[in-house]
Design a protein around this motif. Structure first.
Motif, mmCIF file in Angstrom:
data_model
loop_
_atom_site.group_PDB
_atom_site.id
_atom_site.type_symbol
_atom_site.label_atom_id
_atom_site.label_comp_id
_atom_site.label_asym_id
_atom_site.label_seq_id
_atom_site.Cartn_x
_atom_site.Cartn_y
_atom_site.Cartn_z
ATOM 1 N N UNK A 296 0.857 -1.169 0.000
ATOM 2 C CA UNK A 296 0.000 0.000 0.000
ATOM 3 C C UNK A 296 0.898 1.224 0.000
ATOM 4 N N UNK A 297 0.635 2.143 -0.930
ATOM 5 C CA UNK A 297 1.433 3.361 -1.034
ATOM 6 C C UNK A 297 0.513 4.568 -0.859
ATOM 7 N N UNK A 298 0.822 5.427 0.106
ATOM 8 C CA UNK A 298 0.161 6.716 0.247
ATOM 9 C C UNK A 298 1.138 7.745 -0.278
ATOM 10 N N UNK A 299 0.708 8.597 -1.207
ATOM 11 C CA UNK A 299 1.657 9.530 -1.794
ATOM 12 C C UNK A 299 0.987 10.797 -2.287
ATOM 13 N N UNK A 300 1.775 11.824 -2.364
ATOM 14 C CA UNK A 300 1.416 13.042 -3.071
ATOM 15 C C UNK A 300 1.749 12.764 -4.532
ATOM 16 N N UNK A 301 0.873 13.112 -5.488
ATOM 17 C CA UNK A 301 1.146 12.786 -6.894
ATOM 18 C C UNK A 301 2.472 13.335 -7.414
ATOM 19 N N UNK B 6 7.734 0.503 -6.974
ATOM 20 C CA UNK B 6 7.016 -0.288 -5.981
ATOM 21 C C UNK B 6 6.262 -1.474 -6.564
ATOM 22 N N UNK B 7 6.472 -1.787 -7.834
ATOM 23 C CA UNK B 7 5.664 -2.825 -8.475
ATOM 24 C C UNK B 7 5.822 -4.189 -7.815
ATOM 25 N N UNK B 8 6.920 -4.435 -7.120
ATOM 26 C CA UNK B 8 7.133 -5.735 -6.496
ATOM 27 C C UNK B 8 6.605 -5.800 -5.072
ATOM 28 N N UNK B 9 6.338 -4.652 -4.471
ATOM 29 C CA UNK B 9 5.960 -4.651 -3.057
ATOM 30 C C UNK B 9 4.583 -4.067 -2.775
ATOM 31 N N UNK B 10 3.945 -3.456 -3.754
ATOM 32 C CA UNK B 10 2.605 -2.939 -3.482
ATOM 33 C C UNK B 10 1.767 -2.916 -4.737
ATOM 34 N N UNK B 11 0.450 -2.978 -4.543
ATOM 35 C CA UNK B 11 -0.469 -2.917 -5.668
ATOM 36 C C UNK B 11 -1.566 -1.894 -5.440
ATOM 37 N N UNK B 12 -1.619 -1.304 -4.268
ATOM 38 C CA UNK B 12 -2.616 -0.282 -3.959
ATOM 39 C C UNK B 12 -1.922 1.064 -3.803
ATOM 40 N N UNK C 239 3.702 -1.166 -13.456
ATOM 41 C CA UNK C 239 4.918 -1.368 -14.249
ATOM 42 C C UNK C 239 5.095 -2.838 -14.586
ATOM 43 N N UNK C 240 6.041 -3.100 -15.482
ATOM 44 C CA UNK C 240 6.431 -4.479 -15.746
ATOM 45 C C UNK C 240 6.881 -5.106 -14.437
ATOM 46 N N UNK C 241 6.489 -6.347 -14.221
ATOM 47 C CA UNK C 241 6.845 -7.038 -12.990
ATOM 48 C C UNK C 241 5.711 -7.053 -11.983
ATOM 49 N N UNK C 242 4.670 -6.251 -12.217
ATOM 50 C CA UNK C 242 3.529 -6.220 -11.309
ATOM 51 C C UNK C 242 2.737 -7.507 -11.490
ATOM 52 N N UNK C 243 2.551 -8.255 -10.413
ATOM 53 C CA UNK C 243 1.854 -9.533 -10.469
ATOM 54 C C UNK C 243 0.337 -9.334 -10.476
#
Length: 93
Positions: free
Chosen positions: A1-6, A15-21, A43-47
């Motif tokens: 889960x990533x909370x971010x400012x755009x 973060x494609x390997x560690x988060x999907x939200x 990204x590539x690598x996102x499961x």
């Protein structure tokens, strides 16, 4: 889960390997800032298919900023005649 400012969330992170939200607690009216932030997870690598959320604080400028961003993204997509956009899901297309 990533909370971010755009704006800051779209720089140099993978973060494609560690988060999907992704949850954006602060909207932007500029699609050019929002798309790179989405690309940190999509990204590539996102499961798993990523899920992108933008919080809408009612009674603030947030809903207007989000509408402006989606309108600008749709206008740009129409100009370049891109058959698919990352904003399609947000626009309900």
């Amino acid at each position: 889960l990533m909370f971010a400012n755009p704006e800051s969330g779209g720089v140099g992170l993978n973060f494609q390997y560690v988060c999907r939200y992704e949850v954006f607690a602060e909207p932007t009216a500029v699609p050019g800032l929002f798309k790179p932030a989405i690309d940190r997870v999509d990204r590539d690598g996102q499961v798993f298919a990523p899920e992108i959320k933008v919080l809408r604080a009612l009674g603030t400028s947030f809903p207007a900023a989000i509408r402006n961003m989606l309108r600008k993204a749709a206008d740009a997509q129409e100009v370049v005649r891109d058959p698919k956009s990352l904003f399609d899901q947000m626009l309900g297309a």
